[in-house]
Design an enzyme around this catalytic site. Structure first.
Site, PDB file in Angstrom:
ATOM      1  N   ASN A 260       0.866  -1.409  -0.076  1.00  0.00           N
ATOM      2  CA  ASN A 260       0.250   0.072   0.071  1.00  0.00           C
ATOM      3  C   ASN A 260       0.912   1.194  -0.102  1.00  0.00           C
ATOM      4  OD1 ASN A 260      -2.654  -1.100   0.386  1.00  0.00           O
ATOM      5  ND2 ASN A 260      -1.681  -1.932   2.087  1.00  0.00           N
ATOM      6  N   GLU A 292      -0.599  -0.831  -4.356  1.00  0.00           N
ATOM      7  CA  GLU A 292      -2.013  -0.578  -4.268  1.00  0.00           C
ATOM      8  C   GLU A 292      -2.189   1.089  -3.940  1.00  0.00           C
ATOM      9  OE1 GLU A 292      -4.198  -3.313  -1.462  1.00  0.00           O
ATOM     10  OE2 GLU A 292      -3.395  -5.039  -2.752  1.00  0.00           O
ATOM     11  N   GLU A 376     -11.872  -8.186  -1.980  1.00  0.00           N
ATOM     12  CA  GLU A 376     -11.319  -8.300  -0.627  1.00  0.00           C
ATOM     13  C   GLU A 376     -12.639  -8.566   0.510  1.00  0.00           C
ATOM     14  OE1 GLU A 376      -9.052  -4.973  -0.135  1.00  0.00           O
ATOM     15  OE2 GLU A 376     -10.483  -3.365  -0.333  1.00  0.00           O
TER      16      GLU A 376
HETATM   17  P1  C2E Z   1      -6.522  -1.917   2.974  1.00  0.00           P
HETATM   18  O1  C2E Z   1      -5.671  -1.701   2.073  1.00  0.00           O
HETATM   19  O2  C2E Z   1      -8.104  -1.975   2.463  1.00  0.00           O
HETATM   20  O3  C2E Z   1      -6.464  -3.503   3.647  1.00  0.00           O
HETATM   21  C1  C2E Z   1      -7.277  -4.413   3.834  1.00  0.00           C
HETATM   22  C2  C2E Z   1      -7.721  -4.218   5.234  1.00  0.00           C
HETATM   23  O4  C2E Z   1      -8.988  -5.217   5.324  1.00  0.00           O
HETATM   24  C3  C2E Z   1      -6.781  -4.785   6.160  1.00  0.00           C
HETATM   25  O5  C2E Z   1      -7.028  -4.234   7.533  1.00  0.00           O
HETATM   26  C4  C2E Z   1      -7.188  -6.331   6.574  1.00  0.00           C
HETATM   27  O6  C2E Z   1      -6.871  -6.522   7.797  1.00  0.00           O
HETATM   28  C5  C2E Z   1      -8.799  -6.122   6.515  1.00  0.00           C
HETATM   29  N1  C2E Z   1      -9.291  -7.300   6.004  1.00  0.00           N
HETATM   30  C6  C2E Z   1      -8.744  -8.815   5.228  1.00  0.00           C
HETATM   31  N2  C2E Z   1      -9.384  -9.417   5.167  1.00  0.00           N
HETATM   32  C7  C2E Z   1     -10.926  -9.291   5.858  1.00  0.00           C
HETATM   33  C8  C2E Z   1     -12.024  -9.755   6.144  1.00  0.00           C
HETATM   34  O7  C2E Z   1     -12.324 -11.086   5.572  1.00  0.00           O
HETATM   35  N3  C2E Z   1     -12.867  -9.306   6.719  1.00  0.00           N
HETATM   36  C9  C2E Z   1     -12.660  -8.211   7.312  1.00  0.00           C
HETATM   37  N4  C2E Z   1     -13.720  -7.423   7.905  1.00  0.00           N
HETATM   38  N5  C2E Z   1     -11.709  -7.299   7.095  1.00  0.00           N
HETATM   39  C10 C2E Z   1     -10.461  -7.729   6.395  1.00  0.00           C
HETATM   40  P2  C2E Z   1      -5.824  -3.140   8.287  1.00  0.00           P
HETATM   41  O8  C2E Z   1      -4.762  -4.196   8.205  1.00  0.00           O
HETATM   42  O9  C2E Z   1      -6.314  -2.919   9.373  1.00  0.00           O
HETATM   43  O10 C2E Z   1      -5.698  -2.236   7.522  1.00  0.00           O
HETATM   44  C11 C2E Z   1      -6.448  -1.003   7.131  1.00  0.00           C
HETATM   45  C12 C2E Z   1      -6.063   0.056   6.244  1.00  0.00           C
HETATM   46  O11 C2E Z   1      -4.729   0.556   6.547  1.00  0.00           O
HETATM   47  C13 C2E Z   1      -5.627  -0.689   4.746  1.00  0.00           C
HETATM   48  O12 C2E Z   1      -6.721  -0.927   4.058  1.00  0.00           O
HETATM   49  C14 C2E Z   1      -4.613   0.293   4.227  1.00  0.00           C
HETATM   50  O13 C2E Z   1      -5.492   1.328   3.570  1.00  0.00           O
HETATM   51  C15 C2E Z   1      -3.963   0.983   5.694  1.00  0.00           C
HETATM   52  N6  C2E Z   1      -2.763   0.409   5.646  1.00  0.00           N
HETATM   53  C16 C2E Z   1      -2.426  -0.947   5.921  1.00  0.00           C
HETATM   54  N7  C2E Z   1      -0.962  -1.261   5.894  1.00  0.00           N
HETATM   55  C17 C2E Z   1      -0.536  -0.171   5.268  1.00  0.00           C
HETATM   56  C18 C2E Z   1       0.830   0.278   4.887  1.00  0.00           C
HETATM   57  O14 C2E Z   1       1.698  -0.382   4.915  1.00  0.00           O
HETATM   58  N8  C2E Z   1       0.855   1.524   4.276  1.00  0.00           N
HETATM   59  C19 C2E Z   1      -0.095   2.446   4.124  1.00  0.00           C
HETATM   60  N9  C2E Z   1       0.137   3.474   3.503  1.00  0.00           N
HETATM   61  N10 C2E Z   1      -1.378   2.054   4.461  1.00  0.00           N
HETATM   62  C20 C2E Z   1      -1.598   0.865   5.056  1.00  0.00           C
HETATM   63 CA    CA Z   2      -8.693  -2.443   0.397  1.00  0.00          CA
HETATM   64 CA    CA Z   3      -4.830  -2.282   0.200  1.00  0.00          CA
END
Ligand code: C2E
Ligand code: CA
Ligand code: CA
Length: 418
Positions: A260, A292, A376
């Site tokens: 991301n 992404e 997703e």
């Molecule tokens: P995202 O890129 O849309 O990541 C997917 C989010 O959905 C992740 O939350 C993941 O844990 C969650 N997820 C995956 N499968 C499922 C599922 O089956 N059900 C549900 N309810 N949730 C699921 P996470 O890890 O809390 O990340 C949230 C957001 O934070 C990400 O959305 C992304 O926008 C941001 N993010 C995470 N890691 C990074 C990073 O390394 N850099 C940046 N810039 N943003 C990040």
């Molecule tokens: Ca996403």
């Molecule tokens: Ca993502």
């Protein structure tokens, strides 16, 4: 503030409010503004034609009107957006009631020509306070509510929430991010992506975690926005890129890694060079990396984002549009973007059983433009089957694995690959 009609109506409602307050100083009365946006009108227009989409826009306005009381005012801003001014509001419950009535009305199935579909809307809500009542502040607050709703995958959001919630100490968190990076408190987790047809793991998305010294594990939604606001997002993204590439280089076969990267970092001129260096240090082919970028962030400054994507593609990495379906990108614009993949936002997957129209139209779009589609948030076997039948290429979600630390993810690979 779009539209003189809205401005004039709000001004009038607020003048009346002041008058009412003067006459009855001990009774609480407020005005609320709802901004309601209908989603998927573009896609529907492609699928069913312009005339049908006009009918849908008219039906939307009718339903909003039908749900409101006589004294409330409904103002159309553009075909997919309208505003409602609620007058004589006594308390927040009052507004909640109006919003839920509105959502029920819009949520009922629409039968249009030969089509049956469900409208999707997002509502931003703002309420005046005893001390505060200007048209532009109210409008900004409602727009903010809508933005928050999108972020949290909710159907509606309140723009004035911050006043009720204890303020978080953002300065302190920002300082802790820097210290935390130095102290090794951040870690990348990896969540598998599988092929929809065979469910074999084809790669992973890296997701950042913060093992905060004072607390539990902190999720990215809590600190990424603060990091962006306080200038730490560059450091965090570099950490994410380095760690993700180092891990992916240790995985067997052709597995891909999705990283991301927010547009603010993507725009940095030297990013392509840094990324190229990281790839060659770890000997990872560029085509195994997908960047992404979220649709809504991209749309905030489309031209700059496009230029950055073009620059980055020269080193051979691929691009995915994240949270697709939530950011209002126009079809014409999408056609111009050099991307490889659309990631359907998990809100649409969650609603799949009741309504697969959005996913169908995204898949139609993707086929036209030669893009791969990832769904997703896949949590159930029924969803996975349905998505495969519709023609999704890849799936990601708790059904196939939660985001896990590197060692655990490699364990999963060994189990699944052998
Ligand atoms: P995202 O890129 O849309 O990541 C997917 C989010 O959905 C992740 O939350 C993941 O844990 C969650 N997820 C995956 N499968 C499922 C599922 O089956 N059900 C549900 N309810 N949730 C699921 P996470 O890890 O809390 O990340 C949230 C957001 O934070 C990400 O959305 C992304 O926008 C941001 N993010 C995470 N890691 C990074 C990073 O390394 N850099 C940046 N810039 N943003 C990040
Ligand atoms: Ca996403
Ligand atoms: Ca993502």
């Amino acid at each position: 503030m779009p539209g003189n009609a809205l401005q004039a109506a709000l001004d009038k409602a607020l003048r009346n409010l002041l008058r009412v307050r003067e006459h009855a100083p001990d009774r609480r009365v407020e005005v609320a503004l709802l901004l309601i946006r209908l989603h998927g009108l573009d896609e529907f227009s492609v699928r069913a034609g312009g005339a049908a989409s006009e009918l849908l826009a008219a039906e939307f306005l009718d339903r909003v009107r039908g749900a409101m009381r006589e004294q409330d005012e409904v103002i159309s801003i553009e075909p997919r957006t309208c505003a409602v001014i609620l007058k004589g509001i006594r308390n927040r419950e009052h507004v909640k009631l109006a919003v839920s009535k509105l959502e029920r009305a819009c949520g009922a199935t629409v039968e249009l020509l030969d089509d049956r579909l469900t409208m999707r809307t997002t509502t931003g809500v703002a309420i005046t306070s005893p001390k505060h009542a200007t048209a532009s502040a109210l409008f900004r607050s409602a727009a903010e509510g809508m933005k928050q709703a999108h972020k949290r995958n909710m159907s509606h959001g309140y723009g004035d929430r911050t006043r009720d919630e204890p303020a978080i100490d953002k300065d302190r968190i920002a300082r802790q991010i820097s210290d935390g990076l130095n102290a090794g408190e951040f870690e990348m987790y990896f969540q598998p992506k599988v092929s929809a047809a065979y469910r074999n793991i084809i790669g992973a998305e890296s997701l950042i975690r913060w093992h905060h010294s004072e607390q539990r594990v902190v999720g990215p939604n809590e600190f990424i926005p603060i990091a962006e606001a306080f200038g730490h997002i560059g450091e965090l993204t570099f950490f994410a890129m380095k760690t993700s590439i180092a891990q992916a280089a240790r995985w067997p076969g052709e597995l891909t890694i999705a990283i991301n990267i927010p547009p603010s970092v993507l725009k940095q001129r030297d990013l392509a060079v840094s990324l190229g260096d990281m790839l060659s240090i770890h000997n990872l082919p560029a085509e195994r990396v997908t960047i992404e970028i979220t649709e809504s962030e991209l749309m905030a400054d489309p031209d700059a984002a496009k230029a950055a994507i073009v620059r980055m593609r020269e080193i051979g990495v691929r691009f995915a549009l994240d949270d697709f379906g939530t950011g209002y990108s126009s079809l014409a614009y999408l056609q111009e973007l050099p991307i490889d993949e659309l990631k359907i936002d998990r809100a649409f997957v969650a609603r799949l059983q009741d309504d697969d129209a959005v996913i169908r139209s995204v898949l139609g779009l993707a086929r036209n433009f030669g893009l791969k589609v990832v769904a997703e948030g896949v949590e159930t076997d029924a969803q996975a089957k349905h998505l495969r039948e519709l023609g999704c290429d890849y799936l990601q979600g708790y059904l196939f694995g939660r985001p896990a630390p590197p060692v655990e993810f490699r364990g999963l690979l060994e189990k699944r690959v052998r």
